[in-house]
Design a protein around this motif. Sequence first.
Motif, short mmCIF file in Angstrom:
data_model
loop_
_atom_site.label_atom_id
_atom_site.label_comp_id
_atom_site.label_asym_id
_atom_site.label_seq_id
_atom_site.Cartn_x
_atom_site.Cartn_y
_atom_site.Cartn_z
N THR A 49 0.68 3.08 34.74
CA THR A 49 0.45 2.42 36.02
C THR A 49 1.11 3.23 37.12
N ARG A 50 0.37 3.49 38.18
CA ARG A 50 0.95 4.21 39.32
C ARG A 50 0.24 3.79 40.61
N TRP A 51 0.75 4.31 41.74
CA TRP A 51 0.17 3.98 43.04
C TRP A 51 -0.94 4.96 43.38
N TYR A 52 -1.99 4.43 43.98
CA TYR A 52 -3.12 5.23 44.45
C TYR A 52 -3.33 4.95 45.93
N SER A 53 -3.98 5.91 46.59
CA SER A 53 -4.30 5.72 48.01
C SER A 53 -5.80 5.59 48.18
N LYS A 54 -6.21 4.70 49.07
CA LYS A 54 -7.63 4.58 49.42
C LYS A 54 -7.92 5.38 50.69
N GLY A 55 -6.88 6.01 51.26
CA GLY A 55 -7.04 6.71 52.54
C GLY A 55 -6.79 5.75 53.70
N ILE A 56 -7.05 6.23 54.89
CA ILE A 56 -6.81 5.43 56.10
C ILE A 56 -7.88 4.35 56.21
N LYS A 57 -7.44 3.11 56.24
CA LYS A 57 -8.37 1.98 56.29
C LYS A 57 -8.16 1.11 57.52
N GLN A 58 -6.94 1.12 58.04
CA GLN A 58 -6.60 0.28 59.19
C GLN A 58 -6.26 1.20 60.35
N ARG A 59 -6.86 0.96 61.50
CA ARG A 59 -6.58 1.82 62.65
C ARG A 59 -5.19 1.50 63.20
N VAL A 60 -4.37 2.54 63.34
CA VAL A 60 -3.03 2.35 63.92
C VAL A 60 -3.00 3.03 65.29
N HIS A 61 -2.14 2.55 66.14
CA HIS A 61 -2.08 3.00 67.53
C HIS A 61 -0.66 3.48 67.83
N THR A 62 -0.54 4.23 68.92
CA THR A 62 0.75 4.84 69.25
C THR A 62 1.56 3.94 70.17
N VAL A 63 2.81 3.73 69.81
CA VAL A 63 3.70 2.91 70.64
C VAL A 63 4.69 3.83 71.35
N THR A 64 4.87 3.60 72.64
CA THR A 64 5.77 4.40 73.45
C THR A 64 6.68 3.45 74.22
N GLU A 65 7.94 3.83 74.36
CA GLU A 65 8.86 2.98 75.12
C GLU A 65 9.56 3.81 76.18
N THR A 66 9.66 3.26 77.36
CA THR A 66 10.44 3.93 78.40
C THR A 66 11.15 2.88 79.24
N ASP A 67 12.43 3.06 79.41
CA ASP A 67 13.26 2.16 80.21
C ASP A 67 13.05 0.69 79.84
N GLY A 68 12.97 0.40 78.57
CA GLY A 68 12.86 -1.00 78.13
C GLY A 68 11.46 -1.58 78.26
N VAL A 69 10.48 -0.74 78.58
CA VAL A 69 9.10 -1.21 78.69
C VAL A 69 8.29 -0.55 77.57
N VAL A 70 7.45 -1.34 76.92
CA VAL A 70 6.71 -0.83 75.76
C VAL A 70 5.23 -0.73 76.09
N TYR A 71 4.64 0.40 75.68
CA TYR A 71 3.22 0.67 75.93
C TYR A 71 2.55 1.02 74.61
N VAL A 72 1.26 0.76 74.56
CA VAL A 72 0.46 1.19 73.41
C VAL A 72 -0.68 2.07 73.91
N THR A 73 -0.87 3.17 73.24
CA THR A 73 -2.04 4.03 73.48
C THR A 73 -2.98 3.82 72.30
N LEU A 74 -4.19 3.42 72.58
CA LEU A 74 -5.14 3.16 71.50
C LEU A 74 -5.53 4.45 70.79
N SER A 75 -5.72 4.33 69.49
CA SER A 75 -6.17 5.47 68.69
C SER A 75 -7.60 5.83 69.10
N HIS A 76 -7.82 7.12 69.27
CA HIS A 76 -9.19 7.55 69.59
C HIS A 76 -9.75 8.42 68.49
N MET A 77 -9.22 8.23 67.28
CA MET A 77 -9.79 8.94 66.12
C MET A 77 -11.28 8.58 66.09
N SER A 78 -12.13 9.59 66.12
CA SER A 78 -13.54 9.31 66.37
C SER A 78 -14.29 8.73 65.18
#
Length: 154
Positions: free
Chosen positions: A105-134
């Motif tokens: 028994t071992r772990w397998y990957s199905k690859g990327i299935k869920q779209r993840v987005h980029t989180v950025t923080e500056t001066d206590g404010v948080v932003y998200v940039t949406l993934s544009h993987m086509s």
Amino acid sequence: MEDMGEGEEPAASLHFVGMKEDLIKAKRSFRNLEGRDILVLYHQEIFYALDFHCYHAGGPLQNGDIEEFDGKLCIVCPKHKYKISLAEGEGIYRATNPYAPVPTTRWYSKGIKQRVHTVTETDGVVYVTLSHMSRFIESDYFQGEKGKVERERM
Ligand code: FES
């Protein structure tokens, strides 16, 4: 999470999602950005953002437990227990190959299935940039009609 330098203005593609301290208190927050449902979560001092609905059948990821599997921090969908890595959106599962000379028994990957987005923080404010993987990613299917049409084209 990335830090921006002092005096830098956030680019137009950044979406304000909240004040850092509020998001930390909430731990999990729903946001709709450009018509897309996003889960912003805070875990072990790191922010993550990913599509809100599970790629398998649209399960409510905001209620999933977070656990480490195969060295990857994952959210476990409460609906059918699929495991999704928080950093990459990778679907992982544990199985045994019955055809192997010594089935193990071992772990397998199905690859990327869920779209993840980029989180950025500056001066206590948080932003998200949406993934544009086509390419189509399975969680796109649960983001309205556009996602469903894109899956049918595959
Ligand atoms: Fe998430 Fe099935 S809907 S595991």
